[in-house]
Design a protein around this motif. Structure first.
Motif, short mmCIF file in Angstrom:
data_model
loop_
_atom_site.label_atom_id
_atom_site.label_comp_id
_atom_site.label_asym_id
_atom_site.label_seq_id
_atom_site.Cartn_x
_atom_site.Cartn_y
_atom_site.Cartn_z
N GLU A 172 68.57 -4.58 -11.94
CA GLU A 172 69.68 -3.62 -11.85
C GLU A 172 71.02 -4.34 -11.71
OE1 GLU A 172 71.01 0.21 -9.16
OE2 GLU A 172 68.92 -0.46 -9.10
N ALA A 173 71.05 -5.41 -10.93
CA ALA A 173 72.28 -6.20 -10.76
C ALA A 173 72.68 -6.85 -12.09
CB ALA A 173 72.08 -7.25 -9.68
N ASP A 174 71.68 -7.36 -12.84
CA ASP A 174 71.96 -7.94 -14.17
C ASP A 174 72.52 -6.89 -15.13
OD1 ASP A 174 71.17 -10.46 -13.42
OD2 ASP A 174 69.17 -10.33 -14.37
N ARG B 165 61.54 -11.09 -11.96
CA ARG B 165 62.69 -10.55 -11.22
C ARG B 165 62.31 -9.23 -10.55
NH1 ARG B 165 67.28 -10.02 -15.47
NH2 ARG B 165 65.55 -9.13 -16.61
N SER B 166 62.97 -8.99 -9.48
CA SER B 166 62.73 -7.73 -8.77
C SER B 166 63.55 -6.62 -9.43
CB SER B 166 63.12 -7.86 -7.29
OG SER B 166 64.52 -7.98 -7.20
N PRO B 167 63.21 -5.38 -9.19
CA PRO B 167 64.00 -4.28 -9.75
C PRO B 167 65.48 -4.34 -9.32
CG PRO B 167 61.91 -3.43 -8.96
CD PRO B 167 61.98 -4.89 -8.54
N ALA B 168 65.75 -4.82 -8.14
CA ALA B 168 67.15 -4.93 -7.67
C ALA B 168 67.89 -5.99 -8.48
CB ALA B 168 67.18 -5.26 -6.18
N GLN B 169 67.23 -7.11 -8.81
CA GLN B 169 67.84 -8.16 -9.63
C GLN B 169 68.10 -7.66 -11.06
OE1 GLN B 169 64.81 -11.14 -9.10
NE2 GLN B 169 66.10 -12.35 -7.68
#
Length: 120
Positions: A11-13, A5-9
């Protein structure tokens, strides 16, 4: 195990889990609040009382119906062969009770008078 997962994903989680956790904590807070607990306890007691009262009503109603069936025929007419003896038992019992109660109160009064005189 690698995380793709990317850092944005991620963070969204995390934001999503925080929101879910906040909802769960709010629910727990409502459930353990004293007013909620008291309300739940009152509702449980009221339910138990209603259920017990309902059972008592059914039992009493059944008993009354059984007694009524002993003294009233199916067509609604009284069964005199049972009513008259029962009425006589009640009358004799009432007379005996009145006789015993009036006799015992008079003897206790005279014994109180004599014990009072002895004390003088």
């Amino acid at each position: 195990m690698s995380d793709t997962r990317s850092p944005a994903q991620i963070e969204a989680d995390i934001i999503s889990r925080r929101a879910q956790l906040a909802v769960v904590l709010d629910e727990i807070g409502v459930r353990v609040h004293p007013k909620t607990m008291i309300g739940d306890a009152k509702a449980k007691v009221a339910s138990t009382v209603d259920r017990t009262a309902g059972r008592a009503f059914v039992a009493v109603n059944r008993s009354v119906s059984d007694v009524k069936a002993q003294f009233v025929a199916e067509d609604g007419s009284p069964r005199l062969e049972r009513v008259i003896p029962a009425a006589l038992v009640v009358v004799v019992g009432a007379v005996a009770l009145l006789t015993l109660s009036s006799g015992s109160s008079g003897s206790s009064r005279s014994s109180r008078r004599s014990s009072w005189r002895k004390g003088r």
